[in-house]
Design an enzyme around this catalytic site. Structure first.
Site, PDB file in Angstrom:
ATOM      1  N   GLY A  46       0.840  -1.187   0.000  1.00  0.00           N
ATOM      2  CA  GLY A  46       0.000   0.000   0.000  1.00  0.00           C
ATOM      3  C   GLY A  46       0.878   1.241   0.000  1.00  0.00           C
ATOM      4  CD  GLN A  51       3.354   5.752   2.797  1.00  0.00           C
ATOM      5  OE1 GLN A  51       2.400   5.221   2.249  1.00  0.00           O
ATOM      6  NE2 GLN A  51       4.359   5.060   3.294  1.00  0.00           N
ATOM      7  CB  CYS A  91       5.230   2.015   7.396  1.00  0.00           C
ATOM      8  SG  CYS A  91       4.724   3.530   6.573  1.00  0.00           S
ATOM      9  CG  LEU A  92       6.637   1.098   1.270  1.00  0.00           C
ATOM     10  CD1 LEU A  92       6.055   1.470  -0.082  1.00  0.00           C
ATOM     11  CD2 LEU A  92       7.766   0.083   1.111  1.00  0.00           C
ATOM     12  CG  HIS A 133      -0.583   1.088   7.382  1.00  0.00           C
ATOM     13  ND1 HIS A 133       0.375   0.555   8.222  1.00  0.00           N
ATOM     14  CD2 HIS A 133       0.080   1.958   6.572  1.00  0.00           C
ATOM     15  CE1 HIS A 133       1.555   1.107   7.926  1.00  0.00           C
ATOM     16  NE2 HIS A 133       1.400   1.949   6.931  1.00  0.00           N
ATOM     17  CD  GLU A 134      -1.145   2.382   2.902  1.00  0.00           C
ATOM     18  OE1 GLU A 134      -0.672   3.538   2.843  1.00  0.00           O
ATOM     19  OE2 GLU A 134      -0.440   1.381   3.112  1.00  0.00           O
ATOM     20  CG  HIS A 137       0.350   6.676   5.676  1.00  0.00           C
ATOM     21  ND1 HIS A 137       1.488   7.134   6.303  1.00  0.00           N
ATOM     22  CD2 HIS A 137       0.584   5.373   5.400  1.00  0.00           C
ATOM     23  CE1 HIS A 137       2.361   6.135   6.401  1.00  0.00           C
ATOM     24  NE2 HIS A 137       1.838   5.048   5.865  1.00  0.00           N
TER      25      HIS A 137
HETATM   26 NI    NI Z   1       2.676   3.111   5.718  1.00  0.00          NI
END
Ligand code: NI
Length: 168
Positions: A46, A51, A91-92, A133-134, A137
């Site tokens: 995701g 991000q 998480c990226l 999660h997204e 963000h």
């Molecule tokens: Ni993330």
């Protein structure tokens, strides 16, 4: 299409609250394509616009194993939550950190696709975890915010140290 740079914690821009998408012009489709490309390149499941420093309410996801489940969620909302499930998240924007987090197990969601069409769906499993999660963000929230202050402090120190190493 182009690969985008991903903001890395503790970059303060990850704390911005994204604003709704109100125009489904070709530029939005391009942004979605860039997000898919960047997510796949980084082997994520995701990626939220936040991000890549685009503070608009949309994220992309693909929880399949063969990249067959590409989905874009624009102006996503959670209408109902049910149950609780623990899983290990990463998480990226917080590389190499994995922690166990509790999320709702099943959710009913509403969103628009990249063309602006509104849909409602029930989702569960990994996609439900990913959606929560997204969506966080887009509100400037990170999964580590659910950890104890001590754990958060340790992660922050580790990430700051890694950033210093990279600059050398
Ligand atoms: Ni993330």
């Amino acid at each position: 299409m182009s690969l985008r740079d991903i903001l890395i914690y503790p970059d303060e821009r990850l704390r911005k609250v994204a604003r709704p998408v109100d125009s489904f012009e070709p530029a939005l489709a391009e942004l979605v394509e860039d997000m898919f490309q960047t997510m796949y390149e980084q082997r994520g499941i995701g990626l939220a616009a936040t991000q890549i420093d685009e503070h608009r309410r949309l994220f992309v996801a693909d929880v399949s194993e063969d990249r067959s489940g590409a989905q874009a969620f624009v102006n996503p909302e959670i209408l109902a939550l049910e149950g609780a499930i623990e899983s290990e998240e990463g998480c990226l924007s917080i590389p190499e950190i994995n922690e166990t987090i509790t999320r709702a197990e099943r959710i009913r969601v509403r969103a628009q696709d990249a063309a602006g069409k509104t849909f409602e769906r029930e989702i569960d499993g990994l996609l439900a975890i990913c959606f929560q999660h997204e969506l966080d963000h887009l509100d400037g929230r990170l999964f580590i915010d659910y950890l104890s202050p001590l754990k958060q402090q340790r992660i922050r120190k580790k990430m700051e140290k890694a950033a210093r190493r990279e600059r050398v």
